[in-house]
Motif scaffolding. Structure first.
Motif, PDB file in Angstrom:
ATOM      1  N   THR A 312       0.788  -1.250   0.268  1.00  0.00           N
ATOM      2  CA  THR A 312       0.067   0.145  -0.066  1.00  0.00           C
ATOM      3  C   THR A 312       0.965   1.259   0.175  1.00  0.00           C
ATOM      4  OG1 THR A 312      -1.762  -1.079   1.197  1.00  0.00           O
ATOM      5  CG2 THR A 312      -1.740   1.371   1.308  1.00  0.00           C
ATOM      6  N   VAL A 313       1.822   1.281   0.650  1.00  0.00           N
ATOM      7  CA  VAL A 313       2.994   2.499   0.946  1.00  0.00           C
ATOM      8  C   VAL A 313       3.530   2.682  -0.248  1.00  0.00           C
ATOM      9  CG1 VAL A 313       4.831   3.261   2.113  1.00  0.00           C
ATOM     10  CG2 VAL A 313       3.071   2.123   3.355  1.00  0.00           C
ATOM     11  N   THR A 314       3.960   1.557  -0.992  1.00  0.00           N
ATOM     12  CA  THR A 314       4.501   1.521  -2.256  1.00  0.00           C
ATOM     13  C   THR A 314       3.698   2.256  -3.457  1.00  0.00           C
ATOM     14  OG1 THR A 314       5.784  -0.398  -1.848  1.00  0.00           O
ATOM     15  CG2 THR A 314       5.772   0.068  -4.114  1.00  0.00           C
ATOM     16  N   LEU A 315       2.524   1.546  -3.360  1.00  0.00           N
ATOM     17  CA  LEU A 315       1.554   2.250  -4.385  1.00  0.00           C
ATOM     18  C   LEU A 315       1.176   3.750  -4.317  1.00  0.00           C
ATOM     19  CD1 LEU A 315      -0.495   1.835  -6.798  1.00  0.00           C
ATOM     20  CD2 LEU A 315      -2.200   0.979  -5.121  1.00  0.00           C
ATOM     21  N   PHE A 316       1.031   4.080  -2.956  1.00  0.00           N
ATOM     22  CA  PHE A 316       0.727   5.352  -2.600  1.00  0.00           C
ATOM     23  C   PHE A 316       1.819   6.369  -2.908  1.00  0.00           C
ATOM     24  CE2 PHE A 316       0.834   9.148   0.138  1.00  0.00           C
ATOM     25  CZ  PHE A 316      -0.424   9.764  -0.082  1.00  0.00           C
ATOM     26  N   ALA A 317       3.117   6.022  -2.653  1.00  0.00           N
ATOM     27  CA  ALA A 317       4.380   6.765  -3.089  1.00  0.00           C
ATOM     28  C   ALA A 317       4.469   6.733  -4.414  1.00  0.00           C
ATOM     29  CB  ALA A 317       5.540   5.892  -2.345  1.00  0.00           C
ATOM     30  N   ALA A 318       4.292   5.900  -5.224  1.00  0.00           N
ATOM     31  CA  ALA A 318       4.428   5.855  -6.711  1.00  0.00           C
ATOM     32  C   ALA A 318       3.580   6.763  -7.404  1.00  0.00           C
ATOM     33  CB  ALA A 318       4.267   4.534  -7.250  1.00  0.00           C
ATOM     34  N   VAL A 319       2.380   6.806  -6.591  1.00  0.00           N
ATOM     35  CA  VAL A 319       1.273   7.487  -7.319  1.00  0.00           C
ATOM     36  C   VAL A 319       1.606   9.066  -7.341  1.00  0.00           C
ATOM     37  CG1 VAL A 319      -1.267   8.332  -7.337  1.00  0.00           C
ATOM     38  CG2 VAL A 319      -0.746   5.929  -7.364  1.00  0.00           C
ATOM     39  N   VAL A 320       1.853   9.429  -5.751  1.00  0.00           N
ATOM     40  CA  VAL A 320       2.076  10.741  -5.389  1.00  0.00           C
ATOM     41  C   VAL A 320       3.427  11.412  -5.702  1.00  0.00           C
ATOM     42  CG1 VAL A 320       2.097  12.270  -3.249  1.00  0.00           C
ATOM     43  CG2 VAL A 320       0.467  10.693  -3.368  1.00  0.00           C
ATOM     44  N   PHE A 321       4.437  10.641  -5.660  1.00  0.00           N
ATOM     45  CA  PHE A 321       5.778  11.204  -5.857  1.00  0.00           C
ATOM     46  C   PHE A 321       6.466  10.785  -7.301  1.00  0.00           C
ATOM     47  CE2 PHE A 321       5.518  10.318  -1.240  1.00  0.00           C
ATOM     48  CZ  PHE A 321       5.658  11.870  -0.613  1.00  0.00           C
ATOM     49  N   VAL A 322       5.876   9.862  -7.945  1.00  0.00           N
ATOM     50  CA  VAL A 322       6.582   9.594  -9.254  1.00  0.00           C
ATOM     51  C   VAL A 322       5.477  10.049 -10.260  1.00  0.00           C
ATOM     52  CG1 VAL A 322       7.451   7.709 -10.745  1.00  0.00           C
ATOM     53  CG2 VAL A 322       7.996   7.802  -8.494  1.00  0.00           C
ATOM     54  N   ILE A 323       4.227   9.300 -10.361  1.00  0.00           N
ATOM     55  CA  ILE A 323       3.495   9.286 -11.539  1.00  0.00           C
ATOM     56  C   ILE A 323       2.715  10.650 -11.666  1.00  0.00           C
ATOM     57  CG2 ILE A 323       1.221   8.619 -12.372  1.00  0.00           C
ATOM     58  CD1 ILE A 323       1.854   5.851 -11.036  1.00  0.00           C
ATOM     59  N   ARG A 324       2.486  11.547 -10.422  1.00  0.00           N
ATOM     60  CA  ARG A 324       1.848  12.964 -10.668  1.00  0.00           C
ATOM     61  C   ARG A 324       2.812  13.935 -11.119  1.00  0.00           C
ATOM     62  NH1 ARG A 324      -2.387  16.588 -11.356  1.00  0.00           N
ATOM     63  NH2 ARG A 324      -2.166  18.335 -10.174  1.00  0.00           N
ATOM     64  N   PRO A 325       4.225  13.846 -10.461  1.00  0.00           N
ATOM     65  CA  PRO A 325       5.092  14.845 -10.922  1.00  0.00           C
ATOM     66  C   PRO A 325       5.240  14.589 -12.317  1.00  0.00           C
ATOM     67  CG  PRO A 325       5.628  13.922  -8.754  1.00  0.00           C
ATOM     68  CD  PRO A 325       4.523  13.244  -9.308  1.00  0.00           C
ATOM     69  N   LEU A 326       5.455  13.132 -12.779  1.00  0.00           N
ATOM     70  CA  LEU A 326       5.843  13.025 -14.446  1.00  0.00           C
ATOM     71  C   LEU A 326       4.816  13.518 -15.276  1.00  0.00           C
ATOM     72  CD1 LEU A 326       7.491  11.325 -16.333  1.00  0.00           C
ATOM     73  CD2 LEU A 326       5.988   9.604 -15.979  1.00  0.00           C
ATOM     74  N   ALA A 327       3.609  13.177 -14.814  1.00  0.00           N
ATOM     75  CA  ALA A 327       2.256  13.738 -15.641  1.00  0.00           C
ATOM     76  C   ALA A 327       2.311  15.249 -15.647  1.00  0.00           C
ATOM     77  CB  ALA A 327       1.011  13.403 -15.079  1.00  0.00           C
ATOM     78  N   VAL A 328       2.715  15.935 -14.602  1.00  0.00           N
ATOM     79  CA  VAL A 328       2.790  17.493 -14.487  1.00  0.00           C
ATOM     80  C   VAL A 328       3.888  17.959 -15.477  1.00  0.00           C
ATOM     81  CG1 VAL A 328       3.016  19.588 -13.141  1.00  0.00           C
ATOM     82  CG2 VAL A 328       1.584  17.657 -12.562  1.00  0.00           C
ATOM     83  N   PHE A 329       5.037  17.568 -15.342  1.00  0.00           N
ATOM     84  CA  PHE A 329       6.246  18.134 -15.934  1.00  0.00           C
ATOM     85  C   PHE A 329       6.223  17.796 -17.591  1.00  0.00           C
ATOM     86  CE2 PHE A 329       8.092  18.526 -11.630  1.00  0.00           C
ATOM     87  CZ  PHE A 329       8.831  19.753 -11.788  1.00  0.00           C
ATOM     88  N   VAL A 330       5.838  16.799 -18.068  1.00  0.00           N
ATOM     89  CA  VAL A 330       5.609  16.369 -19.468  1.00  0.00           C
ATOM     90  C   VAL A 330       4.326  17.163 -19.881  1.00  0.00           C
ATOM     91  CG1 VAL A 330       4.756  14.555 -20.964  1.00  0.00           C
ATOM     92  CG2 VAL A 330       6.288  13.676 -19.324  1.00  0.00           C
ATOM     93  N   SER A 331       3.414  17.369 -19.153  1.00  0.00           N
ATOM     94  CA  SER A 331       2.322  18.263 -19.771  1.00  0.00           C
ATOM     95  C   SER A 331       2.599  19.738 -19.816  1.00  0.00           C
ATOM     96  CB  SER A 331       0.953  17.961 -18.688  1.00  0.00           C
ATOM     97  OG  SER A 331       0.443  16.732 -18.863  1.00  0.00           O
ATOM     98  N   THR A 332       3.477  20.311 -18.809  1.00  0.00           N
ATOM     99  CA  THR A 332       3.838  21.428 -18.744  1.00  0.00           C
ATOM    100  C   THR A 332       5.206  21.901 -19.559  1.00  0.00           C
ATOM    101  OG1 THR A 332       4.929  21.342 -16.583  1.00  0.00           O
ATOM    102  CG2 THR A 332       2.735  21.905 -16.776  1.00  0.00           C
TER     103      THR A 332
END
Length: 606
Positions: A312-332
């Motif tokens: 659960t911690v792994t999934l949460f960390a991946a969503v918040v600290f990896v996937i969200r930043p990746l989505a934002v930086f690619v989009s911007t």
């Protein structure tokens, strides 16, 4: 009876607590639901039963059989319809390429990234993994607004976060619905030709029913075929009719139909759209309050224990600290946003009501179908929702300061009233590098303001939604200059705490013009003591032009100010000193000398 009344009372209490402490309502709602549900059953109840049992278990419960599922389906259909009403084509164009990329490229990255992590970490099937990722695409204005309301940010950052949340809600719901239908029609035999045909039926009937009934309702409303007192309830019954009819023709197409219906009505020429939207917002608040206490209470302790693992911690960390930043930086990429601004947007991505609601609905349905691993969907999504809301609510302000996007001083100016003199003054301030926002309930004034290139919002100040607009977080000056003395006073009394950090000012009243002896209240008077709406309008009619005159000595200052104060056809507006623009009462409070400054006034050139 006690349980039904208790849910409503606790739900509205949670909404009040959320408003009072400026936190997302979903947080106290779900916590109350968990308290009266699994926590009460495990730790507080003597016989091991929940204080509120949503489903009849043979001894107690509010909804027998599949009734809870039906209630959830209908409630979510109304919530999604209201979300669809807010989705405007023009807004997608106006908010710029960053928003468009966030809700397209960013959503795609989240969808595939979170799906892959869920598959490999929890060993879920690809179908369930992508259902989970489809559900957590959405952020939401109902959770972002309370978090950012008291964080002064640049308008660009607030705009991106606000409109991403508004636009992505129905889009994310639509993606989740389509993924769920693909799983459902595929069954255990894979995605066969039959499954694809069923999927096509869902798209066909969902869009057709939504589009057709939206135009029919709009026609009936605009042609006055529905009496005013029945307008809201007829609209509500039409939404439910569309949902049910679409479900009859193509099972599980109802949610798609109501989203499409809302989008079509929201973008059409509906004369009573605002009234309809306010009603649906009120209804949504009540349904959300009931819905999330029920859904959280329906979770069992064994479902929560599924999350008691490092996965659960792994999934949460991946969503918040990896996937969200990746989505934002690619989009911007290649946008005008600075690195620290992109970093803050990456940090703030709380999931909201649509994600949790649809997860509970789809999770329970897949469990009934016997889909392996379906028991993970609801608790995993609830974990992401609660986790991101708690995480952002507690860290957003501190992180804004750390990365340097927190404004140390709120200098934007909010002007209540968009009359001709107000527009001229706003244009002058804008030309002097000030951010100015005009608000008025007069549609014609707002259109003229926008045409002049000014920032303007059509809103009634008696509507408290003004304080929820996170794009106004950098406002520090409140200026009330309408033709109504009552409106001006109300604006100062109601919004000074929100928008008057640097000062709240209004035009003088007719009574104050007669009695020039300043009281404490009269220290709020804008411009000079004779600067009421009538004199301001006369000065504008005399000569709609703003003049600047340089002052070299304090004696010159006194003479010129005296002339302007006694000249009915000119009004002293501002003073510039050391390249800084001051409002008159603001300048008078400083200890600055009156020499070597510039007087700025409107009207007759004296």
């Amino acid at each position: 009876m006690i349980e039904l009344a208790g849910i409503i009372i606790l739900g509205i209490l949670a909404q009040w607590v959320a408003w009072k402490f400026k936190i997302p309502a979903i947080l106290p709602l779900i916590l109350i639901g968990l308290l009266v549900g699994p926590i009460a059953a495990e730790f507080l109840s003597e016989d091991g039963t929940k204080w509120i049992e949503p489903v009849w278990n043979g001894k107690k419960g509010l909804f027998p059989g599949d009734s809870l599922y039906y209630f959830v389906s209908l409630a979510i259909s109304i919530i999604l319809f209201e979300g669809g009403l807010t989705l405007k084509r023009s807004e997608i164009k106006n908010v710029g390429p960053v928003i468009t990329k966030l809700i397209t490229i960013g959503s795609t990255i989240t969808f595939f990234g979170a799906g892959m992590v869920a598959h490999y970490v929890f060993d879920l099937s690809w179908e369930l993994s992508f259902l989970f990722s489809g559900l957590i695409i959405v952020t939401g204005p109902t959770v972002i607004t309370p978090i950012l309301r008291n964080i002064p940010l640049k308008k660009d950052i607030s705009t991106v976060l606000k409109w991403e949340g508004i636009l992505i809600d129905p889009i994310g719901a639509l993606v989740a619905v389509l993924v769920f239908e693909f799983i459902s029609v595929g069954g255990g035999s894979g995605f066969t030709k039959t499954a694809l045909l069923e999927f096509g039926k869902i798209l066909l009937f969902g869009t057709t029913f939504g589009f057709t009934f939206a135009h029919a309702l709009a026609y009936a409303i605009n042609k006055k075929m529905i009496p005013h007192y029945l307008l809201n309830v007829v609209s509500l019954s039409t939404v439910l009719l569309v949902f049910i009819e679409s479900e009859v023709f193509a099972h599980e197409s109802g949610l798609l139909a109501v989203v499409v219906m809302g989008m079509v009505l929201g973008n059409g020429k509906l004369s009573n759209l605002k009234e309809l939207l306010y009603f649906k917002e009120s209804l949504s608040v009540l349904l959300i309050s009931i819905l999330f206490i029920l859904l959280a209470a329906n979770i069992n302790m064994e479902d929560l224990l599924l999350l008691y693992t490092w996965k659960t911690v792994t999934l949460f960390a991946a969503v918040v600290f990896v996937i969200r930043p990746l989505a934002v930086f690619v989009s911007t990429r290649n946008s005008k946003l600075k690195f620290n601004e992109k970093l803050f947007i990456s940090w703030v991505g709380p999931r909201g009501i649509v994600a949790a609601g649809i997860a509970s609905l789809f999770g329970s349905k897949l469990l009934k179908q016997g889909v392996e691993g379906a028991e993970y969907i609801t608790p995993l999504v609830f974990m992401i929702v609660l986790g991101t809301v708690l995480f952002n609510a507690t860290t957003a302000r501190l992180f804004a300061k750390m990365v340097g996007v927190f404004l140390k001083r709120s200098d934007a100016i909010l002007i209540i009233g968009a009359s001709s003199p107000a527009r001229l003054i706003a244009k002058y301030l804008k030309d002097n590098d000030k951010r100015v926002i005009l608000i008025d309930s007069n549609k014609n004034f707002i259109q003229k303001s926008l045409k002049a290139g000014l920032e303007a919002i059509e809103i009634d100040i008696y509507n408290q939604d003004l304080t929820d607009n996170i794009e106004l977080n950098d406002v520090g000056y409140l200026i009330a200059m309408t033709g109504s003395e009552a409106v001006n006073k109300y604006a100062i009394e109601s919004f000074s705490n929100n928008f008057g950090e640097q000062g709240s000012y209004r035009l003088a009243t007719s009574e104050e013009i007669k009695n020039p002896n300043l009281s404490i209240e009269q220290q709020q008077i804008l411009f000079n003591p004779k600067g009421d709406y009538i004199n301001l309008s006369e000065a504008f009619r005399e000569n709609p032009k703003i003049y600047e005159v340089e002052i070299n000595t304090e004696e010159e200052y006194k003479t010129m100010v005296s002339r302007l104060f006694n000249e009915f056809k000119s009004v002293l507006l501002f003073i510039r000193k050391d390249d800084k623009l001051y409002l008159i009462p603001e300048f008078e409070k400083t200890e600055l000398t009156k020499e070597d400054c510039t007087l700025i006034y409107l009207g007759k050139n004296v």
